[in-house]
Every structure is written in C-alpha cells, then in structure tokens.
Enzyme design. Sequence first.
Site, PDB file in Angstrom:
ATOM      1  CB  SER A 163      -0.887   0.000   1.250  1.00  0.00           C
ATOM      2  OG  SER A 163      -1.479   1.256   1.475  1.00  0.00           O
ATOM      3  CE1 TYR A 202      -4.176  -1.751   5.285  1.00  0.00           C
ATOM      4  CE2 TYR A 202      -2.989   0.268   4.778  1.00  0.00           C
ATOM      5  CZ  TYR A 202      -3.663  -0.868   4.361  1.00  0.00           C
ATOM      6  OH  TYR A 202      -3.797  -1.122   3.017  1.00  0.00           O
TER       7      TYR A 202
END
Length: 272
Positions: free
Chosen positions: A121, A134
């Site tokens: 990501s 995350y």
Amino acid sequence: MTGASTGMGAATAHALAARGFHVLAGVRRDHPGSPGVEPVLLDITDTEHVEALAARVAADERPLHAVVNNAGIQVNAPVEALPLAEWRHVFEVNLFGHVAVTQALLPALLRGGGRVVNISSVGGKAAMPTYGAYAGAKFALEAVSDALRREVEPLGVRVVVVEPGGVRTEMATRGIATANDLAGRMTPEQDRRYGGLVQAINSLMASGTSSGVTAQAAAEVIAKAVTARRPRTRYPVGRDAAVLTRLVRVLPDRALDRVIGATVRRHHPRVA
C-alpha cells in the site's frame, strides 16, 4: 492468489484468467467459480488452510507461475487507543499470513522459476495518523519483500511489490465502519484527544477512495507485475500513490509532517 473474494482481488483473478492462467483464488467462504478461476477456501491465518493450499499446488502438474499475496484488512485507530489484540490481528492478517503462504509455496516457485507479488500500500511508504497498525504491517511487508527478493532472485524467483493508493472498493467502507467502532470504545479522555482526528481521517479516506482508481485498473497493474518478463521491484497504483512515494523520497520528515498535517486539517469537522 489470496484475498480474491471481492474488489481488487476478484478483479485480478479474472484479469489473470483472461490472460490464460488457471487461478487458485483464495476466498473466506463458498464462492462460485468461473472459467479459469478456481475458488479455494483460504484463511491465511489458519495453518490447516495454508497446508491444504500447498498440497493442492503440489498435486498439480502445472508449474506455479506466481503467488499474489493480496489478503488484508484495514484497521484505523490512534496508537494509544488501539487494543493490543487488534494490533496483533492486523499483523497476523497483513503480514504473518503472507509470510506463511509464501513459505508454504516457495518450494513450488523455486522449481518453476515463478514470482511472489506482494500487495502492499502507499501506507507502506508513509504512515498517516491513525494508520499505525495498518502502516506498520505494510512497512514490514515492504521490508520482508526486500529481504526475500535478495534471497531468492539469485535462485530464479522474482519478488515484486504493488503499492495501491485509493482504490474504489468496499475495503475503505469497511475500514471506516471499523474505525467508528473502535472510536466508540475510546475513553472520554481519548475521545477528547482524538475524536476530531478520527472523523477527519474517515473523511479523507472516503474522499481518497471515491477519487481513486477502479478495482479493474488496479488489477491491470497487478497482472502486469505477474506477467512482465522483467518486472520492476515496485509498482505504485494511482496518481496519489505515485505522488506520495516521490514526496517520501525527497522531503525531510518534518516537511512531510506538515504536508500530511495540512491535508488532514482540511477534513477536520467544523466547530461552530
């Protein structure tokens, strides 16, 4: 590939099938197949599921061309307010599960000269507020990918990282719902400290998703990472990912803090 039930994962499975691959599509529950896509029950945190996947691959005469580690969850909360059990769960799904799948299937990849494609990501490059768990797992996945690449590329296995920014899938919607649930469990003191920040990040996440690329566009980039004869080590997905990865390379930490802070402040709830 893992995480192929919906969104970017499902789109990638179909994109690869359209290119002539037989795709073992990891899903969490019963799922209808389609031409070239074979659903496989797979929770990457379940050792028995991972072992069954390795046995399925070993029983197939066809060489294993690629492992696409796409499964993931999004959990957003301030570092202070996120329970340790949630931290561990995020890392189990977003990091350790990928390591488990890669370890199980690496012998088959080594035999066939395949590749590992890890879906990271833009959060693996820059950690926004409330993205501690995350982004922490994604930063770690980037590091594991670098180490693995330097270990196995001399043995004929390529390792590629794909770094999506905003993608129009259900993941962000689920992430906002999770963030609101976690915010509801904060103490009154934590809510005073971080309540406005959580609302701002949810607004920013919704905005970034609505303006992001489609799942199909992201799938095309992943398919390129799988099929390119000489793949790059990293592929950003979307303009936001391309811009932020460049900023991280050139800006000092304090300057990047100011850029991110200004972006977040634009989404803070207005106070009468």
